[in-house]
Design a protein around this motif. Structure first.
Motif, PDB file in Angstrom:
ATOM      1  N   ILE A 167       4.590  -6.203  18.100  1.00 32.59           N
ATOM      2  CA  ILE A 167       5.211  -5.157  18.900  1.00 32.59           C
ATOM      3  C   ILE A 167       4.691  -5.341  20.328  1.00 32.59           C
ATOM      4  N   GLN A 226       4.546  -3.757  24.581  1.00 28.11           N
ATOM      5  CA  GLN A 226       4.630  -2.548  25.389  1.00 28.11           C
ATOM      6  C   GLN A 226       4.462  -2.926  26.861  1.00 28.11           C
ATOM      7  N   GLU A 267       8.250  -1.745  21.725  1.00 23.74           N
ATOM      8  CA  GLU A 267       9.401  -2.544  21.303  1.00 23.74           C
ATOM      9  C   GLU A 267       8.973  -3.455  20.145  1.00 23.74           C
ATOM     10  N   TRP A 268       9.638  -3.322  19.018  1.00 23.83           N
ATOM     11  CA  TRP A 268       9.352  -4.180  17.882  1.00 23.83           C
ATOM     12  C   TRP A 268       9.953  -5.562  18.108  1.00 23.83           C
ATOM     13  N   SER A 327      13.779  -9.182  16.187  1.00 22.82           N
ATOM     14  CA  SER A 327      14.615  -8.352  17.035  1.00 22.82           C
ATOM     15  C   SER A 327      15.815  -9.187  17.472  1.00 22.82           C
ATOM     16  N   SER A 338      17.745  -8.978  19.954  1.00 23.14           N
ATOM     17  CA  SER A 338      17.809  -9.232  21.395  1.00 23.14           C
ATOM     18  C   SER A 338      16.906 -10.386  21.818  1.00 23.14           C
ATOM     19  N   ASP A 375      21.931  -1.269  17.018  1.00 23.41           N
ATOM     20  CA  ASP A 375      20.570  -0.781  16.830  1.00 23.41           C
ATOM     21  C   ASP A 375      20.578   0.740  16.763  1.00 23.41           C
ATOM     22  N   THR A 400      13.103   0.496  15.393  1.00 22.59           N
ATOM     23  CA  THR A 400      13.145   1.043  16.741  1.00 22.59           C
ATOM     24  C   THR A 400      12.237   2.256  16.887  1.00 22.59           C
ATOM     25  N   GLN A 406      11.304   7.099  22.760  1.00 25.20           N
ATOM     26  CA  GLN A 406      10.781   6.786  24.102  1.00 25.20           C
ATOM     27  C   GLN A 406       9.342   7.219  24.300  1.00 25.20           C
TER      28      GLN A 406
END
Lengths: 120, 112
Positions: A39, A41, A48-49, A62, A64, B1, B102, B105
């Motif tokens: 993960i 940051q 974000e995984w 992921s 992306s 997602d 996910t 925030q």
């Protein structure tokens, strides 16, 4: 006692490949159900995984970042290695590895993280 | 997602008073096995995240009972019954039902 520790370069240049190692103790990646994930940051931002590798060598990424990511394990050395190709300044972040026990207990133990800065 | 939306993003709280954080997912987090894999993490300043709650309402080992989780489907809540100084930090919800996993925030809990 489960511990994880990330290691690798703290500065990489744009376009280079980042290779990070997660060295762990207190569990085995040969045990059914167990996994190790990554993960990241960015400074001052959220989590974000990135990727996960399971005891049976199954892997998840992921979407992306999938084209740039590789994850491998060496169960005899108690290590998991993450590579991220074509580094860009937006990849500047603290990268964490974390333990997964089974479906319920995902990321129950975390490493301290390593800050990687992408700069020329 | 799946998008995880937390509210509020900042929560100033008086010591000893309760705090509540909401997390809403863009789609149901019910897994094909019938369980809902929604977790809550705490990140104190300068520290890695720490698992507090898993599968909506189960406290992880060593987590004080002033922390509780609830919810179902797409709406979840983390409550701190009485905020203590060591609770200052950022709280994240995380869904591990559907790939890619996910996070919300983050909600910053601070003392008034």
């Amino acid at each position: 006692q489960i511990t994880l520790k990330e290691s690798g370069p703290t500065v990489v240049k744009p376009t280079q490949t980042l290779t990070l190692t997660c060295t762990f103790s207190g569990f085995s990646l040969r045990t059914s159900g167990v996994g190790v994930g990554w993960i990241r940051q960015p400074p001052g931002k959220g989590l974000e995984w990135l990727a996960l590798i399971y005891w049976d060598n199954d892997k998840r990424f992921s979407p992306s970042l999938q084209s740039r990511l590789t994850i491998t394990k060496d169960s005899s050395k108690n290590q998991v290695v993450l590579t991220l190709t074509n580094m860009d300044p937006v990849d500047t972040a603290t990268y964490f590895c974390a333990h997964r026990l089974h479906m319920e207990l995902q990321f129950d133990y975390w490493g301290q993280g390593i800050l990687v800065t992408v700069s020329s | 997602d799946i998008v995880m939306t937390q509210t509020p993003l900042s929560s100033p709280v008086t010591l000893g008073q309760p705090a509540s954080i909401s997390c809403r997912s863009s789609q149901s987090l019910v897994h094909s096995d019938g369980n809902t894999y929604l977790s809550w993490l705490q990140q104190r300043p300068g520290q890695p995240p720490r698992l507090l709650i898993y599968r909506i309402s189960n406290r992880f080992s060593g987590v004080p009972d002033r922390f509780s989780g609830s919810g179902a489907g797409t709406d979840f809540t983390l409550k701190i019954s009485r905020v203590e100084p060591e609770d200052v930090g950022v709280y994240y919800c995380m869904q591990v039902t559907h790939f890619p996993w996910t996070f919300g925030q983050g909600t910053k809990v601070e003392i008034k």
